[in-house]
Scaffold this motif. Structure first.
Motif, short mmCIF file in Angstrom:
data_model
loop_
_atom_site.label_atom_id
_atom_site.label_comp_id
_atom_site.label_asym_id
_atom_site.label_seq_id
_atom_site.Cartn_x
_atom_site.Cartn_y
_atom_site.Cartn_z
N VAL A 1 17.01 0.56 10.26
CA VAL A 1 17.30 1.99 10.30
C VAL A 1 16.70 2.59 11.57
CG1 VAL A 1 17.07 4.22 9.15
CG2 VAL A 1 17.38 2.13 7.80
N PRO B 1 23.57 5.63 3.81
CA PRO B 1 22.94 4.33 3.56
C PRO B 1 23.91 3.25 3.10
CG PRO B 1 21.53 6.09 2.75
CD PRO B 1 22.80 6.74 3.19
N LEU C 1 14.86 4.44 -0.37
CA LEU C 1 15.74 3.28 -0.53
C LEU C 1 14.92 2.05 -0.91
CD1 LEU C 1 18.19 3.61 2.50
CD2 LEU C 1 18.45 4.52 0.19
N PRO D 1 17.66 5.54 -4.47
CA PRO D 1 18.52 6.23 -3.50
C PRO D 1 18.98 7.60 -3.97
CG PRO D 1 19.71 4.44 -4.55
CD PRO D 1 18.27 4.29 -4.94
#
Length: 704
Positions: A25, A327, A358, A363
């Motif tokens: 990420v 995501p 996450l 989430p």
């Protein structure tokens, strides 16, 4: 049972050149405008450190000027041209490292977008002098105040241009190499060379900007030559110690001769050969007033995945994909080999803790970006971005929320966005919360707005999760009155009952085919007062409620393209945020829609890029748009209106009043002297839609 999604590819470690990362990420560059004369200040450090603490693997700063103040768009962006900037960079790098992240500094020269050059009477450095003026028609819906703020950034001065000479090119190359050396000396982990978005290196690369006939123009190899020379120089200066990222537009939008995906892929291969360790694939709409939501901040989820996949086929180094990456979209892209890393920009503005949530397997706890463009609007007048759903953006010292030392019973009246945010924050701080709402569902106008704006459903889902906790008692189908509230013995009452919607004071406004937002919502959802709805439509609404369709905005959106319980000709009165999006929604479902806005501007108070796009989309959908239109009267089959000295009529089987919205909270007045503390939040206090609802609720609840 719904299975909780997991993100094994997104959360897997990875590497770019000499840099190892704990996950895939990336926070891409987003200008926060928190610096002072090019020097990084504590607020900027706090902002990036919070995202690193939230688990983000790689933090990329906003644009940093390699020749500050020359070639920069703001004096509030970091500078890289002098050693005086190193201490701030080092403090930032240390803070990011202390939270477990890695720091990449984006290096730029803004070229034709360098507003400070215009302010300081320097010509803009460009490969070729631009042609004709840009299409500014979208600015017709900017208010005078907005235009003044935009003009104030350059003091009203007009830009001039200077075509880069060989000496300028050599100077640019040195600036980038020297800037990279300062990043290394400050303890950074990577640099990103910006070859996109109309900045000078990107302008050299694009045929639409580069009309040169020397070795820096013409063929793609020639147009890429300057970027290649910069990459080589940076690699020679710092390649052993810093990872070198290169940002390139995988596609440019909105103009003949714009960079294509095929050209971007070929250029990426040249950049790899020159020493790049990764390619960061973005996109760019060449006219910010027409194409901004095509790029660089797209309104389509996963907008640049196809260009990223094309670039990945052309190189052997890692590829970073950006462009509204949620995501689940990022996980899928990495799993399928379409990208190696994904950048989440606005998502990380909305929730700095995204990666940690996450990783924790929650989430559903990630606060979503609703794609409203409130954040980027501030950049148009050189101010610090705001976030409609995250009031702490730009001031991270406001978090974490402080637990109360004196637990109170807080009664919240209204389960719309303001009420739910009040309940969320108050409960998180330790208060006991009771939420009352006369409707049969959570969300209020937020629920209804999800019909036309699906991103709002994600926010509602998140708020519903937040208030589904011990200490929050949700009571739907419950009418709140002063006596019934007093019976609950609250310490605090927060009134979040939303705006009041009236009918226009014109003949015919009380006809049964004339709807306010409240009656239209009752018709579409089967919930609320449908006494004014014609019997046939009442029956349709009841059938929809019985079938369960009206419980889900997504289900209503899916069904209404085939069946919509309203006439063929619709007039929407009011072209603000609600009216404009509703008109587009109805036109795309086969209705002949006329939109009448009494003011001079459509889409207010939408943030600028969203507004420009919404007006364009409504026109493309066939909505007949009338500004400066005053309704004269409504008949059973048409609406008469005046624009200037011209009186016209529009056919109307249904009329929807999206104007006549005002703030009103009579319940708060009735509770004065009955309850110790009474507050009003959201549209009940001031009509400011989701941003106003969330921000006012947050401010009240964090002080209870």
């Amino acid at each position: 049972m719904t299975r909780t999604p997991t993100f094994p590819h997104l959360l897997a470690p990875g590497s770019i050149g000499p840099m190892s990362l704990v996950n895939r990420v990336v926070m891409p560059a987003m200008d926060m405008n928190l610096c002072d004369d090019g020097e990084i200040e504590q607020a900027d450090i706090d902002h990036f450190a919070a995202r690193a603490a939230g688990g983000t693997g790689l933090i990329i700063t906003g644009a940093c000027a390699v020749a500050y103040p020359v070639g920069c768009a703001s004096t509030k962006e970091p500078g890289l041209s002098e050693d005086r900037f190193i201490p701030g960079l080092k403090a930032l790098a240390d803070a990011v490292h202390s939270e477990g992240g890695k720091l990449c500094v984006q290096m730029t020269h803004h070229g034709k977008i360098a507003r400070i050059d215009t302010v300081q009477n320097r010509p803009l450095l460009v490969p070729s002098v631009p042609g004709g003026p840009s299409d500014l028609s979208a600015l017709a819906d900017n208010t005078p105040g907005e235009l003044r703020k935009m003009g104030a950034v350059t003091g009203g001065k007009k830009p001039t241009y200077h075509e880069a000479t060989r000496d300028d090119i050599d100077w640019l190359v040195r600036c980038f190499a020297d800037a990279a050396g300062r990043v290394r000396d400050a303890g950074g982990d990577a640099v990103e060379i910006h070859v996109a978005h109309g900045y000078v290196l990107g302008a050299f690369l694009s045929r639409a900007d580069n009309k040169r006939t020397d070795e820096y123009g013409g063929s793609l190899q020639n147009r890429a030559r300057l970027a290649v020379e910069v990459i080589r120089a940076v690699d020679a200066a710092v390649g052993d110690s810093l990872a070198i990222l290169v940002r390139v537009a995988g596609r440019e939008f909105g103009e003949e001769g714009a960079l294509t995906t095929e050209e971007a892929a070929r250029a990426a291969a040249l950049f790899e050969a020159a020493g790049a360790d990764a390619i960061h694939v973005t996109g760019w709409g060449r006219n910010p007033f027409a194409d901004f939501t095509d790029g660089p901040l797209p309104d389509r989820v996963g907008a640049y995945m196809e260009p990223a996949a094309a670039v990945k086929k052309a190189v052997s180094i890692p590829v970073i994909a950006v462009g509204r990456v949620l995501p689940e979209v990022g996980e899928k892209a990495i799993a399928e080999g379409r990208a190696d890393f994904v950048a989440m920009g606005r998502q990380l503005l909305a929730d700095a803790e995204l990666v940690n949530k996450l990783r924790a397997g929650t989430p559903e706890q990630v606060r979503p970006c609703i794609n409203c463009y409130v954040c980027v609007q501030e950049n148009f007048w050189d101010d610090t971005p705001l976030c409609a759903v995250n009031p702490a953006l730009g001031n991270e010292t406001l978090l974490p929320l402080v637990r109360t030392a004196a637990r109170k019973h807080v009664v919240v009246v209204g389960a719309g966005p303001a009420g739910l945010e009040t309940a969320r924050v108050a409960a998180e701080r330790g208060h006991r919360v009771t939420v009352l709402d006369k409707s049969d569902r959570l969300g209020g106008t937020l629920w209804f707005s999800a019909l036309t704006t699906p991103d709002n459903q994600r926010l509602l889902n998140w708020l519903a999760v937040q208030v589904a906790r011990p200490g929050v008692d949700i009571r739907l189908k419950t009418e709140a009155t002063a006596p019934s509230i007093a019976a609950l013995n609250p310490d605090v009452v927060v009134v979040a009952t939303g705006a009041v919607r009236e009918r226009p004071a014109v003949p015919g406004s009380d006809l049964p085919h004339v709807h306010t937002g409240d009656t239209l919502r009752a018709l579409m959802t089967g919930s609320g007062d449908v006494s004014q709805v014609p019997p046939l439509l009442r029956a349709v609404a009841a059938l929809g409620k019985l079938s369960g369709i009206t419980k889900s905005p997504a289900a209503i959106r899916a069904v209404t393209p085939r069946f919509l319980p309203m006439g063929k000709n619709v007039v929407v009165i009011g072209g603000s945020l609600v009216g404009l999006e509703l008109a587009d929604f109805l036109a795309r479902r086969g209705r002949n829609v006329t939109l009448l806005e009494e003011g001079a501007h459509l889409g207010v108070p939408m943030a600028l890029p969203r507004r420009w796009t919404a007006v364009r989309h409504a026109g493309e959908a066939g909505v007949r748009l009338h500004r400066g239109a005053t309704v004269q009267r409504i008949t059973p089959d048409r609406v008469e209106f005046r624009v200037g000295d011209t009186v016209s009529t529009a056919p109307a089987d249904m009329v929807v009043v999206a104007s006549e919205v005002s703030a009103e909270a009579p319940l708060a007045e009735a509770l004065t002297g009955v309850v110790p503390e009474v507050y009003v939040v959201g549209d009940a206090g001031q009509v400011d839609y989701i941003q106003g609802a969330i921000h006012t609720a947050w401010q009240v609840a964090r002080q209870l």
